[in-house]
Design an enzyme around this catalytic site. Sequence first.
Site, PDB file in Angstrom:
ATOM      1  N   THR A  59     -25.309 -21.844 -31.736  1.00 33.97           N
ATOM      2  CA  THR A  59     -25.654 -22.724 -30.618  1.00 33.97           C
ATOM      3  C   THR A  59     -25.035 -22.113 -29.364  1.00 33.97           C
ATOM      4  OG1 THR A  59     -25.568 -24.609 -32.120  1.00 33.97           O
ATOM      5  CG2 THR A  59     -25.583 -25.093 -29.762  1.00 33.97           C
ATOM      6  N   LYS A 102     -32.259 -27.157 -29.173  1.00 34.06           N
ATOM      7  CA  LYS A 102     -31.017 -27.345 -29.937  1.00 34.06           C
ATOM      8  C   LYS A 102     -29.995 -28.130 -29.116  1.00 34.06           C
ATOM      9  CE  LYS A 102     -27.670 -26.956 -32.849  1.00 34.06           C
ATOM     10  NZ  LYS A 102     -27.576 -27.884 -33.963  1.00 34.06           N
ATOM     11  N   LYS A 111     -17.805 -27.739 -26.879  1.00 31.98           N
ATOM     12  CA  LYS A 111     -18.490 -26.546 -26.363  1.00 31.98           C
ATOM     13  C   LYS A 111     -19.970 -26.851 -26.122  1.00 31.98           C
ATOM     14  CE  LYS A 111     -20.292 -24.077 -29.479  1.00 31.98           C
ATOM     15  NZ  LYS A 111     -21.573 -23.888 -30.184  1.00 31.98           N
TER      16      LYS A 111
HETATM   17  P1  NAP Z   1     -16.891 -21.634 -37.665  1.00 37.37           P
HETATM   18  O1  NAP Z   1     -16.765 -22.030 -39.090  1.00 37.37           O
HETATM   19  O2  NAP Z   1     -15.762 -21.956 -36.741  1.00 37.37           O
HETATM   20  O3  NAP Z   1     -17.198 -20.061 -37.600  1.00 37.37           O
HETATM   21  C1  NAP Z   1     -17.164 -19.373 -36.372  1.00 37.37           C
HETATM   22  C2  NAP Z   1     -17.475 -17.902 -36.579  1.00 37.37           C
HETATM   23  O4  NAP Z   1     -17.400 -17.247 -35.291  1.00 37.37           O
HETATM   24  C3  NAP Z   1     -16.477 -17.170 -37.492  1.00 37.37           C
HETATM   25  O5  NAP Z   1     -17.141 -16.160 -38.180  1.00 37.37           O
HETATM   26  C4  NAP Z   1     -15.499 -16.580 -36.467  1.00 37.37           C
HETATM   27  O6  NAP Z   1     -14.797 -15.453 -36.940  1.00 37.37           O
HETATM   28  C5  NAP Z   1     -16.483 -16.156 -35.392  1.00 37.37           C
HETATM   29  N1  NAP Z   1     -15.823 -15.931 -34.096  1.00 37.37           N
HETATM   30  C6  NAP Z   1     -15.186 -16.838 -33.309  1.00 37.37           C
HETATM   31  N2  NAP Z   1     -14.739 -16.241 -32.184  1.00 37.37           N
HETATM   32  C7  NAP Z   1     -15.081 -14.929 -32.267  1.00 37.37           C
HETATM   33  C8  NAP Z   1     -14.908 -13.809 -31.418  1.00 37.37           C
HETATM   34  N3  NAP Z   1     -14.286 -13.921 -30.231  1.00 37.37           N
HETATM   35  N4  NAP Z   1     -15.404 -12.613 -31.819  1.00 37.37           N
HETATM   36  C9  NAP Z   1     -16.046 -12.495 -32.995  1.00 37.37           C
HETATM   37  N5  NAP Z   1     -16.245 -13.515 -33.861  1.00 37.37           N
HETATM   38  C10 NAP Z   1     -15.771 -14.730 -33.496  1.00 37.37           C
HETATM   39  O7  NAP Z   1     -18.178 -22.298 -36.985  1.00 37.37           O
HETATM   40  P2  NAP Z   1     -19.521 -22.830 -37.697  1.00 37.37           P
HETATM   41  O8  NAP Z   1     -19.362 -24.299 -37.972  1.00 37.37           O
HETATM   42  O9  NAP Z   1     -19.930 -21.909 -38.768  1.00 37.37           O
HETATM   43  O10 NAP Z   1     -20.534 -22.729 -36.449  1.00 37.37           O
HETATM   44  C11 NAP Z   1     -21.134 -21.496 -36.081  1.00 37.37           C
HETATM   45  C12 NAP Z   1     -22.222 -21.760 -35.031  1.00 37.37           C
HETATM   46  O11 NAP Z   1     -23.219 -22.628 -35.599  1.00 37.37           O
HETATM   47  C13 NAP Z   1     -21.721 -22.458 -33.768  1.00 37.37           C
HETATM   48  O12 NAP Z   1     -22.427 -21.988 -32.639  1.00 37.37           O
HETATM   49  C14 NAP Z   1     -22.058 -23.920 -34.011  1.00 37.37           C
HETATM   50  O13 NAP Z   1     -22.186 -24.639 -32.801  1.00 37.37           O
HETATM   51  C15 NAP Z   1     -23.368 -23.776 -34.789  1.00 37.37           C
HETATM   52  N6  NAP Z   1     -23.710 -24.898 -35.697  1.00 37.37           N
HETATM   53  C16 NAP Z   1     -22.754 -25.472 -36.482  1.00 37.37           C
HETATM   54  C17 NAP Z   1     -23.110 -26.517 -37.340  1.00 37.37           C
HETATM   55  C18 NAP Z   1     -22.082 -27.216 -38.210  1.00 37.37           C
HETATM   56  O14 NAP Z   1     -22.334 -28.340 -38.660  1.00 37.37           O
HETATM   57  N7  NAP Z   1     -20.933 -26.618 -38.501  1.00 37.37           N
HETATM   58  C19 NAP Z   1     -24.448 -26.936 -37.412  1.00 37.37           C
HETATM   59  C20 NAP Z   1     -25.416 -26.291 -36.634  1.00 37.37           C
HETATM   60  C21 NAP Z   1     -25.029 -25.278 -35.773  1.00 37.37           C
HETATM   61  P3  NAP Z   1     -13.378 -15.640 -37.726  1.00 37.37           P
HETATM   62  O15 NAP Z   1     -13.755 -15.920 -39.149  1.00 37.37           O
HETATM   63  O16 NAP Z   1     -12.700 -14.339 -37.527  1.00 37.37           O
HETATM   64  O17 NAP Z   1     -12.672 -16.791 -37.071  1.00 37.37           O
END
Ligand code: NAP
Length: 290
Positions: free
Chosen positions: A93, A169, A238
């Site tokens: 997102t 989205k 965010k």
């Molecule tokens: P998450 O578990 O916090 O994972 C975040 C990912 O981003 C990890 O791989 C992290 O790496 C990486 N990352 C963060 N900062 C970084 C940087 N500066 N450089 C390189 N990699 C970096 O988040 P998530 O829940 O999977 O969400 C991921 C995306 O999907 C987001 O945009 C979110 O808004 C969207 N989304 C989430 C959901 C939900 O329900 N969770 C649903 C739909 C969409 P590390 O492992 O090294 O920290």
Amino acid sequence: MDIGFIGLGQMGSAIAHNLVKAGHSVAVWNRSPEKTKALVEAGARKAETPAEAAGGKVVVTMLAHDAAVERVVFGEDGVLASPARPIHVSMSTIGIGLAERLTMAHAGAGGGFVSAPVFGRPNAAEAGKLFVVAAGAAEALAVCAPLFAAVGQRTFTVGEDPKAANVIKLCGNYMIMAAIESLAEAMTLAAKNGVDKASLLEVLTSTLFSAPVFKTYGEILVHEQFKPAGFAAPLGLKDMNLVDAAALNAKASMPVLAVLRSQLVTAIARHGEEVDWSAIAKVVDENSGV
Ligand code: NAP
């Protein structure tokens, strides 16, 4: 298909596992390399840099925020440094401005760009039941169709301009947050009048409010399941900030948005960064003396 996958957080690791299960050849990269282990055990290959992960036909990014996407795409060892010129599929997102920048950068480099953000929490990602909202050139979308089928229950194609998918989205996440806030306020009102939250939820979701958003978040609110977070509150904040930037840019008036942002800031300040975004319901309770 040869697919690179960058970002193995809660969503990314589940999606990448489903791509491996569907028989694709998957190269994975994550900032914290230990998260690649389970994928490698499942049959994926570990890439040493984002550029190496981008050596196939398609490279997917599923990262926390705009800054993370910028780092893995525009960085020295980033996606744009790969000579393969893959189609970049952005599932995170992200903001509308970044989607525009990615569209231009990939076109300039001779690659393709598809925006494909998703609806669904990590459990839906694990079950391959996401809703994919995709936009981009028709030929690129056709290449990506088997990938989307492996991770989602339905793909919506919303046009040739990638940013259209990001607009949808952001609109969706704004409405989820508003639905959680209104449900939380109704539950607190009911509870303060001696009515059980579960009874209220049963009536609402069996009548006029039978949508998945009320059912899913209603259960979370009734059982106060705010940890571990399926979608962490800082990521929700965010997204509300991205909605705010889009609203300012378009001169769209969204007065409720200010309330939602304030509730998220309060939830994080009081309960920490580890809570789910639905923990705004705790703030509603607290502000009513519950
Ligand atoms: P998450 O578990 O916090 O994972 C975040 C990912 O981003 C990890 O791989 C992290 O790496 C990486 N990352 C963060 N900062 C970084 C940087 N500066 N450089 C390189 N990699 C970096 O988040 P998530 O829940 O999977 O969400 C991921 C995306 O999907 C987001 O945009 C979110 O808004 C969207 N989304 C989430 C959901 C939900 O329900 N969770 C649903 C739909 C969409 P590390 O492992 O090294 O920290």
